[in-house]
Design a protein around this motif. Structure first.
Motif, PDB file in Angstrom:
ATOM      1  N   ASN A 195       0.859  -1.468  -0.291  1.00 35.88           N
ATOM      2  CA  ASN A 195      -0.436   0.093   0.182  1.00 35.88           C
ATOM      3  C   ASN A 195       0.797   1.272   0.191  1.00 35.88           C
ATOM      4  OD1 ASN A 195      -2.657  -1.351  -0.197  1.00 35.88           O
ATOM      5  ND2 ASN A 195      -2.343  -1.374   2.212  1.00 35.88           N
TER       6      ASN A 195
ATOM      7  N   ASP B  51       1.002   4.044  -3.228  1.00 41.70           N
ATOM      8  CA  ASP B  51       0.568   5.034  -2.958  1.00 41.70           C
ATOM      9  C   ASP B  51       2.007   6.547  -3.745  1.00 41.70           C
ATOM     10  OD1 ASP B  51      -1.588   5.038  -1.795  1.00 41.70           O
ATOM     11  OD2 ASP B  51      -0.830   4.951   0.753  1.00 41.70           O
TER      12      ASP B  51
ATOM     13  N   ARG C  78       1.795   8.954  -6.197  1.00 41.64           N
ATOM     14  CA  ARG C  78       1.986  10.575  -6.142  1.00 41.64           C
ATOM     15  C   ARG C  78       3.061  11.520  -7.475  1.00 41.64           C
ATOM     16  NH1 ARG C  78       6.021  13.167  -4.403  1.00 41.64           N
ATOM     17  NH2 ARG C  78       7.413  10.976  -4.634  1.00 41.64           N
TER      18      ARG C  78
END
Length: 190
Positions: free
Chosen positions: A63, A67, A71
């Motif tokens: 995870n 992320d 980003r």
């Protein structure tokens, strides 16, 4: 659950290796691993033991990597390079000129997949085979299969065309199949 150095260090090394392959940046990988370990420690009370500690911590790391990749996708413009990996060689040794399997390269029956999945040794062999893939193939395969990123997300993160991603996935799967058959499944010599 044990968090002392002897238990954590081998796991941390595996996590750093995995994250570095996905993020292609040692510092970002180290940050993601530290965040994942910190999150696991903060939420240790919620670890119910329904999975192995390693599986749980790697899920947190996946995870964190997702992320970070998302980003980056928002910050880095897409160039659509899609160049060919220098380390990739054609898979002509598996197919004839019409694209059909060569008799000696034809996939073999692998048996009952559920029984194989439960065998821990299979995953040891799978991991060894995964480590032998060319880095870009391994990265794309793991982004797709482990991180469950979509093809467009992989394209944006690695600045590849959809066709190139599909070729890398195909080649990774073929190489894994050959490696697993050679190292795990018995060949029928008769």
């Amino acid at each position: 659950m044990e968090w002392h150095g002897e238990t954590l260090e081998p796991l941390r090394r595996q996590m750093v290796q995995f994250a570095t392959l996905q993020l292609d940046d040692a510092a970002a990988a180290e940050d993601a691993v530290q965040e994942a370990i910190a999150a696991a420690m903060r939420h240790a009370a919620s670890f119910a033991g329904r999975s192995a500690l390693k599986t749980w911590v790697f899920a947190i790391l996946k995870n964190k990597i997702r992320d970070e990749l998302r980003r980056r996708a928002r910050l880095v413009p897409f160039s659509g390079s899609g160049g060919r990996d220098e380390e990739e060689e054609p898979l002509t040794e598996l197919f004839d000129r019409r694209g059909h399997w060569l008799p000696e390269a034809r996939p073999q029956a692998w048996g009952d997949p559920e029984a194989v999945e439960n065998d821990r040794q299979f995953w040891v062999v799978f991991h060894l085979c995964l480590e032998r893939l060319p880095p870009k193939q391994a990265q794309v395969f793991m982004m797709r299969e482990m991180l469950e990123l979509t093809t467009p997300e992989i394209c944006r993160n690695l600045e590849l065309t959809e066709n190139h991603v599909n070729v890398l996935l195909y080649r990774a799967r073929m190489r894994l199949r050959v490696c697993i058959e050679d190292r795990w499944f018995e060949k029928d010599d008769g």
